[in-house]
Every structure is written in C-alpha cells, then in structure tokens.
Design a protein around this motif. Structure first.
Motif, short mmCIF file in Angstrom:
data_model
loop_
_atom_site.label_atom_id
_atom_site.label_comp_id
_atom_site.label_asym_id
_atom_site.label_seq_id
_atom_site.Cartn_x
_atom_site.Cartn_y
_atom_site.Cartn_z
N HIS A 154 0.81 -1.23 0.00
CA HIS A 154 0.00 0.00 0.00
C HIS A 154 0.84 1.26 0.00
O HIS A 154 0.35 2.33 0.34
N CYS A 169 -7.87 1.09 -4.65
CA CYS A 169 -7.74 0.76 -3.22
C CYS A 169 -8.81 1.54 -2.44
O CYS A 169 -8.91 2.76 -2.57
N HIS A 172 -6.72 4.10 -0.19
CA HIS A 172 -5.81 5.10 -0.75
C HIS A 172 -6.02 5.37 -2.24
O HIS A 172 -5.26 6.13 -2.81
N CYS A 175 -2.65 3.81 -4.43
CA CYS A 175 -1.42 3.22 -3.87
C CYS A 175 -0.95 2.12 -4.83
O CYS A 175 -1.60 1.85 -5.85
#
Ligand code: ADP
Ligand code: ZN
Length: 294
Positions: A154, A169, A172, A175
């Motif tokens: 990540h 993700c 995020h 990522c």
C-alpha cells in the motif's frame, strides 16, 4: 514425523501434510466460508493425519506477534465473520500441537529463503502481484513483524504520465495495490489481466509501478534478492521491463554486485506457486523444534 501446513486466503484455504523431507503426502482445499467451519475442517484433517505441529500463512491483517495475548487473531478484515476472530486459539482448542502463524507473504518469503530462489540468503523480500499486492520480508532469516507486519503493497507511488486510471484501493485509491493489482489492471482495461496481449502498453505502466515499488524496497530494506510471485507475474515479459525500469529509477545510486546483475537479483519464485505452503511447513517445523527445545 508429519507436519501440517495451512494457507488461508480470501477465497480459499489450502491445508497440506508433509513429511520430514518436504514430501507432500496429502492436501485439501476448500472455500474460505466461516472461520468456525474452517477451523473444524483443519482440526479434523490434521487430527486424522496425526501431525506433530502446524504452521499457518494467513491473509492479513493478523496478529503475528508471539508475545501478544491476541497472537493468531485475524484483525480488521472486511471478510464476514473473520474480523477479530481468534483463529490460532480456536484451532488450538481442537488440536493440541505446537503452532506458529505468520502472514501469507512472510511465509512465502520464508519458503523461498529456506528452499527456493533465495536459498541461503537472509535478507530477502517477496512481492506478490495478484488479487492484491503483498510484500513479505525476511531480515536476518526471520520474517519481519513489528507493530503489525509490513503492509508494503500500500505504499504511495508516482502516477505514470500516461495512466488516467484513478486506482481501486478503498483506503488510498492510487497506492501500489490500487494501481497494479490484477483487479486494478482489469478495472483499467475492462479485460482480465491474463487476457491482455503481451504487446499492450498497459504492461509498460504495470512494470513502471512494480519497478517503483521495488526501488523503494531496495532503498529501505536493502534486500539481497527480490522475488516476484502472484498471478500477474505469470507474464514473463514483465521481468525484463521491470529490471530495466528499476535500473533507470536507481540511476546508478547503489553500485553493488546485485545491482549490476539484475537478472539474478529480481527473479521469479523458485517454488513455483508452492512458496506459501512450503513457508507454512517451515513454520510448522520451527514450532515443533522450539517446543522440543523447551
Ligand atoms: P491470489 O492473489 O488471490 O492468491 P493470484 O496470485 O492467482 O491469486 O492472483 C489473481 C490475479 O492475478 C487475478 O486478478 C488475475 O486476473 C491475475 N492473473 C492470474 N493469472 C494471470 C496471468 N497469467 N497473467 C496476468 N494476470 C493473471
Ligand atoms: Zn492502499
């Protein structure tokens, strides 16, 4: 003497029985379902086989700190029924043999340094590019634990200039995993990764993200070998692309024997898809001999 090895994944669980010589004697696989069902299946299988110890490579996040009162508990997973499930202690209630648990990717790394492509090396990273991106780390021959365990799939990367995909993700967006996992490739192209032709420009973008990840891991962990596994790495043409991009990102900054022979430094798994279960076998052996020594 027989050892039990388990790999728990988001969709399936594999359990195997191996002997002292790493010979596979029997195995079962079943879909992940509820944790109580899984624990019962495993306990029944291993009781019948009379294993002397069990090693488990688990999907994360999972408490792998042996000093923790929650050792072996599956933590904050969206997987129904599994959140905060004390997997290891529930299994211990049903079968009383020494057990150790680690993450699936730490196990794969352990398998590779013990029997695979990084045999006899102590500082190694294993990266899987599959349904997710996961990183297992061995430092001085031990898997890296710490506050939780590495979650290096990540890390945040620079966007490739030709990539307009926003990433998948849930935490995020863009990522490493959000941009480069198998499902990220499929979402970007509306095509499953395995059906995309080798000359598609998508692989240049994919290799760029993997190379950025590797560059960061080289700079932080100083691994003696980097092993790549997982479904997406079944595309062999990715390897030369990745090596060449790592070389340009590094730009001569580190000048070691390994950095000057990337063909031997960034390599596919030596255990051909069995690295996770073999790593779990290594844990089972460790659990058994630790108990013996006590
Ligand atoms: P998991 O990560 O669930 O353990 P895999 O490592 O097999 O399982 O990863 C599954 C992902 O890898 C899927 O997104 C799939 O599309 C992709 N994948 C599987 N085989 C290939 C292939 N030959 N080429 C590219 N991508 C693949
Ligand atoms: Zn993420």
């Amino acid at each position: 003497m027989l050892f039990g090895a388990v790999e728990t994944g988001g969709t399936k669980i594999i359990a195997a029985v191996l002997d002292e010589n790493r010979e596979l004697l029997d195995s079962i696989r079943f879909s992940t379902g509820t944790p109580d069902e899984a624990v019962q299946m495993l306990a029944d299988f291993f009781t019948e086989k009379k294993v002397c110890a069990i090693g488990i490579g688990s999907f994360g996040p999972v408490d792998i700190n042996q000093d923790s009162e929650n050792y072996g508990m599956v933590l904050d997973t969206p997987k129904k029924g599994w959140r905060n499930y004390p997997f290891l202690s529930e299994l211990k209630k049903r079968i009383e043999v020494p057990m150790l648990i680690d993450t699936d990717v730490n196990c794969a790394c352990l398998g590779e340094i013990t029997y695979g492509a990084a045999k006899n090396l102590k500082n190694v990273i294993y990266i899987t590019i599959g349904t997710g991106v996961g990183v297992g780390v061995c430092i001085e021959g031990e898997t890296l634990k710490g506050m939780l365990h590495p979650e290096a799939g990540h890390i945040l990367l620079r966007k490739h200039p030709d990539d307009e995909f926003k990433g998948i993700c849930p935490y995020h967006s863009d990522c490493f995993e959000g941009l480069a996992s198998g499902p990220a490739i499929a979402a970007r192209t509306n095509t499953p990764a395995e059906l995309i032709s080798a000359d598609s420009k998508i692989w240049d973008i994919e290799a760029d993200y993997i190379a950025q990840g590797i560059t960061n891991y080289i700079l932080t962990y100083s691994p003696c070998k980097i092993i790549l596994g997982g479904g997406v790495m079944e595309q062999p043409h990715l390897f030369p692309l990745i090596r060449s991009k790592v070389s340009s990102y590094m730009n001569g900054y580190i000048n070691t024997k390994q950095m000057n022979s990337l063909d031997d430094y960034i390599v596919p798994a030596g255990l051909l898809g069995k690295q996770g279960i073999i790593g779990a076998y290594c844990l089972a052996r460790k659990a058994f001999y630790m108990e013996e020594a006590d």
